[in-house]
Design an enzyme around this catalytic site. Structure first.
Site, PDB file in Angstrom:
ATOM      1  N   SER A 139      24.533 -51.298  58.788  1.00 42.48           N
ATOM      2  CA  SER A 139      25.694 -52.102  58.421  1.00 42.48           C
ATOM      3  C   SER A 139      26.963 -51.365  58.847  1.00 42.48           C
ATOM      4  O   SER A 139      27.147 -51.114  60.038  1.00 42.48           O
ATOM      5  CB  SER A 139      25.661 -52.431  56.930  1.00 42.48           C
ATOM      6  OG  SER A 139      26.494 -53.519  56.632  1.00 42.48           O
ATOM      7  N   ASP A 183      20.388 -62.778  60.186  1.00 42.32           N
ATOM      8  CA  ASP A 183      21.389 -62.106  59.356  1.00 42.32           C
ATOM      9  C   ASP A 183      22.540 -63.072  59.049  1.00 42.32           C
ATOM     10  O   ASP A 183      23.202 -63.578  59.955  1.00 42.32           O
ATOM     11  CB  ASP A 183      21.911 -60.874  60.095  1.00 42.32           C
ATOM     12  CG  ASP A 183      22.632 -59.896  59.186  1.00 42.32           C
ATOM     13  OD1 ASP A 183      23.225 -60.344  58.190  1.00 42.32           O
ATOM     14  OD2 ASP A 183      22.618 -58.689  59.485  1.00 42.32           O
ATOM     15  N   HIS A 224      20.141 -59.622  56.608  1.00 42.95           N
ATOM     16  CA  HIS A 224      20.790 -58.308  56.658  1.00 42.95           C
ATOM     17  C   HIS A 224      19.913 -57.258  56.001  1.00 42.95           C
ATOM     18  O   HIS A 224      19.958 -56.083  56.376  1.00 42.95           O
ATOM     19  CB  HIS A 224      22.152 -58.382  55.962  1.00 42.95           C
ATOM     20  CG  HIS A 224      23.033 -57.222  56.277  1.00 42.95           C
ATOM     21  ND1 HIS A 224      23.412 -56.902  57.562  1.00 42.95           N
ATOM     22  CD2 HIS A 224      23.612 -56.287  55.488  1.00 42.95           C
ATOM     23  CE1 HIS A 224      24.194 -55.838  57.553  1.00 42.95           C
ATOM     24  NE2 HIS A 224      24.324 -55.438  56.298  1.00 42.95           N
TER      25      HIS A 224
END
Length: 742
Positions: A606, A681, A713
């Site tokens: 991330s 995602d 994600h």
């Protein structure tokens, strides 16, 4: 932006690799298969701990021994210590697939992302029943094990709660709010829901970035409900192609990218039957955030926290629920941004507890009219208010006064403020929950050598009994590996400006004259994701050490829990000081006689994935290899509330976005890089990966890629983590000289 480091993955179809089939210890060393198998190596990891209204039971969600992703509801008797399952999710649930809305809510809530079964529950105020959602429907569980089904619909119910006085159950179905008297028939109390309009549900950025999980709030006397109406029609659409192993689904997701319109959120107050609707006056500026909603103790005032679009102003409004008229009680302003908290707490006399960073650090205040009284102070941070005992004038809270590496529980008086008293022991990271009377506390503690333990204590912090000692002995899942478990060593280095930065390191047994490869983990972003804390970091770190890696992390400027000035270094400067500080950590590593300077690999997910890219772009030749998991590559593609908080809007002059981006300079990357992304995602959308891929391909820059069909994600699931981490392991073996199992 998710404040965590993901060690999960999905079963990819792009690479076939051999794996070791055994889940057992190999000479006391871990295998990847065992790291991701059931039962969890950390032992029973209770979640959603709550004390029953009468304090006789502690309820919790606990993973199954044979299926650690599935949670069931359990209860522990605080008198006898007896433990029993209250609701078996497999026996109770219908097995129906969750709605897309509930799936996305779970993604937003990091504590249950990837979990199945029961992920939340709500006690009735009389302590006789518990509202339990399972597989999209609602059930009422009695303490004798009897479970009554309340709903049976294909649409699924969201945000189910029992009203504060216990007269009603409420929930959202198909975008409208429903209220059902206990023992009566349900009633739809809002109208007009559509693909873009909903009632009682928090909008995307509220869930993802603001830690607001609901869109409706009961008054304490059950007489009224404040309900948010969310209109997403102005929000842009991201076509999210959920490419899975068995087909493809296309979702038109409303995603408010930086600089684009947000959802329009209005707030209404109504009676439980839907009558008497009054709209709350949130002010003339409609481009604001509804940050928090709370009721006064007597239910006569509705408190609303209204945040400006640029997040430099936060107003606390006192609203008359009968008319909707509002007045400003206080205003917070900042030159950079304001951090939100959940620490507003109204008191019976009309004053309230408030959390503020006005001193440069997050502290508690009692606000009575215009008078602010500091309840805590100093160069440390208050995290969460845990309990309030109004009769004794006490407030219980967590914070890090002793060291930013740990979190402790404290108590102080709001009647006669003084130095807060420490209630938990040094050497641990502590979380806590209390009953409504603040008479007892459930403490969850952990450190680098001990996964989560839970005990019951009195209001002075004295331990009454273990609820889960979780000792690493006997048949504990981690017991076979304790002998090879290595200690985490904490240290400090100085940033270029002299700021102290904390580090942690795990090493194999060091042999004289031998140099070892380094696996460097980073997140680095503001708002969360700290790596250097005295908490259990999971078995994967130990696996890497067993394989011969040194595991290292440094918390750079910009990360939380060190004060506002420490965090503000990243204001309109993403991709600068945090990269510099990580490289300072690398310089320190290279000066250690046991480190192989030519075999330092780095990994992040991330924001950490973004950091991997920026590190390769700014310091070519520094790393032997880097892994970028689900990275933001263009901040114009990420959501409004997170991105604009730190960078402003893309259309600002001058704009901070070009320098912060990672796409344009990706053609400068010359070191081995592995890019990983879930193809479904919904947070860091897959367009971030394709933008990077296209740029690097156009510049003839080689890289490796692993895409995960059907994964969001959070890339994870049974058997899937093994694939990802063997992929990473073999990539590092090729480029950083690490061990391989091929």
């Amino acid at each position: 932006m998710p404040p965590y480091l993901k060690f999960g993955a999905a079963l990819g179809a792009l690479l076939v690799i051999n794996s070791v089939p055994s889940h057992a210890a190999e000479n006391g060393q871990l295998t990847l298969e065992r790291v991701f198998a059931s039962p969890d190596l950390a032992g029973p990891q209770p979640r959603a701990l709550k004390l029953s209204p009468d304090g006789t039971l502690v309820t919790l969600l606990k993973p199954r021994a044979d299926e650690k992703e599935r949670l069931d509801l359990w209860a522990i008797d605080t008198r006898s210590g007896a433990e029993r399952m209250l609701v078996d999710s497999k026996k109770t649930g219908s097995g129906a697939a969750l709605s897309e809305a509930e799936k996305m809510q779970r993604e937003r809530d990091r504590s249950v992302a990837g979990s199945t079964g029961i992920t939340n529950y709500d006690w009735s105020p009389d302590g006789k029943t518990i509202l339990v959602p399972v597989d999209g429907d609602l059930y009422l569980a009695a303490l004798d094990g009897k479970v009554t089904r309340l709903t049976d619909t294909p649409g699924g119910e969201l945000n189910g709660v029992v009203s504060p006085k216990g007269g009603f159950v409420s929930f959202v179905r198909d975008g409208n709010l429903f209220v059902q008297p206990i023992g009566g028939a349900e009633r739809q109390i809002t109208q007009g829901a559509s693909d873009t309009l909903s009632w009682g549900v928090a909008e995307f950025v509220a869930q993802e970035e603001m830690d607001r999980r609901t869109g409706y709030w009961w008054s304490p006397d059950d007489r009224m409900i404040a309900v948010a109406r969310v209109d997403e029609s102005p929000v842009g659409i991201v076509t999210r192609t959920a490419i899975g192993g068995e087909g493809t689904k296309v979702y038109q997701q409303r995603y408010p990218a930086a600089g684009t319109p947000n959802a329009m959120v209005d707030l209404f107050v109504m009676k439980p039957d839907g009558s008497g609707q009054v709209q709350v006056d949130l002010g003339p500026d409609k481009d604001i955030y509804l940050a928090r909603v709370d009721w006064s103790k007597d239910g006569r005032t509705l408190f609303v926290q209204r945040e400006s679009r640029d997040q430099k102003r936060l107003d606390l409004l006192a609203v008359d629920p009968m008319t909707g008229k509002a007045r400003i009680v206080l205003t917070e302003t900042a030159k950079s941004w304001i951090n939100l908290s959940n620490n507003f707490h109204p008191l019976r006399d009309g004053s309230f507890l408030w959390w503020s960073e006005r001193s440069g650090h997050g502290h508690l205040y009692r606000v009575d009219g215009k008078k602010w009284t500091a309840l805590t102070n100093g160069d440390w941070e208050v995290r969460d208010v845990v309990g309030v005992d109004e009769d004794k004038g006490l407030v219980y809270f967590t914070g890090n006064r002793e060291t930013p590496l740990e979190q402790q529980l404290y108590v102080t008086s709001f009647a006669t403020p003084g130095r807060a008293r420490l209630l938990t022991s040094a050497g641990w990271w502590n979380d806590a929950v209390m009953d409504d009377a603040a008479s007892r506390v459930v403490v969850s503690r952990q450190n680098t050598d001990q996964p989560k333990q839970v005990y019951l204590a009195d209001s002075d912090g004295r331990q009454l009994q273990w609820l889960s000692q979780n000792a690493l002995t006997g048949d504990h899942p981690y017991a076979p590996y304790v002998a090879s478990h290595v200690k985490t060593r904490f240290g400090t280095v100085k940033a270029k400006d002299g700021t102290t930065l904390y580090t942690k390191m795990l090493t194999p047994p060091l042999e004289p004259g031998k140099r070892y490869p380094v696996f460097m983990i980073h997140y680095g972003g503001p708002g969360g994701g700290r790596q250097v804390t005295n908490s259990w970091s999971g078995a994967l770190n130990q696996y890497l050490v067993d394989r011969g890696w040194i595991v290292f992390a440094i918390d750079n400027r910009g990360t939380p829990d060190r004060g506002k000035a420490f965090e503000d270094h990243l204001y309109r400067a993403m991709g600068t000081v945090e990269v510099e500080d990580q490289l300072t950590g690398v310089e320190w590593l290279k000066n250690q006689p046991f480190v192989d300077a030519d075999r330092i690999a780095t990994y992040g997910w991330s924001y950490g994935g973004y950091m991997s890219l920026k590190l390769l772009e700014k310091a070519p030749g520094t790393f032997a290899a880097a892994v970028a998991g689900a990275p933001v590559t263009k901040w114009e593609l990420y959501d409004t509330h997170y991105t604009e908080r730190y960078l402003g809007q893309p259309q600002d002059k001058p704009s901070a976005y070009p320098a912060a981006g990672a796409v344009e300079d990706s053609v400068k990357i010359s070191d081995p890089m592995l890019l990983i992304h879930g193809m479904s995602d919904d947070n860091v959308v897959f367009d971030n990966a394709t933008a990077l891929m296209a740029k690097m391909q156009s510049g003839a820059v080689p890289f490796e890629m692993m895409a995960y069909p059907g994964q969001t994600h959070r890339v994870g699931g049974p058997g899937i983590g093994v694939h990802l981490w063997r992929t990473i392991e073999n990539f590092l073996a090729d480029h950083a000289g690490g061990p391989t199992t091929r």
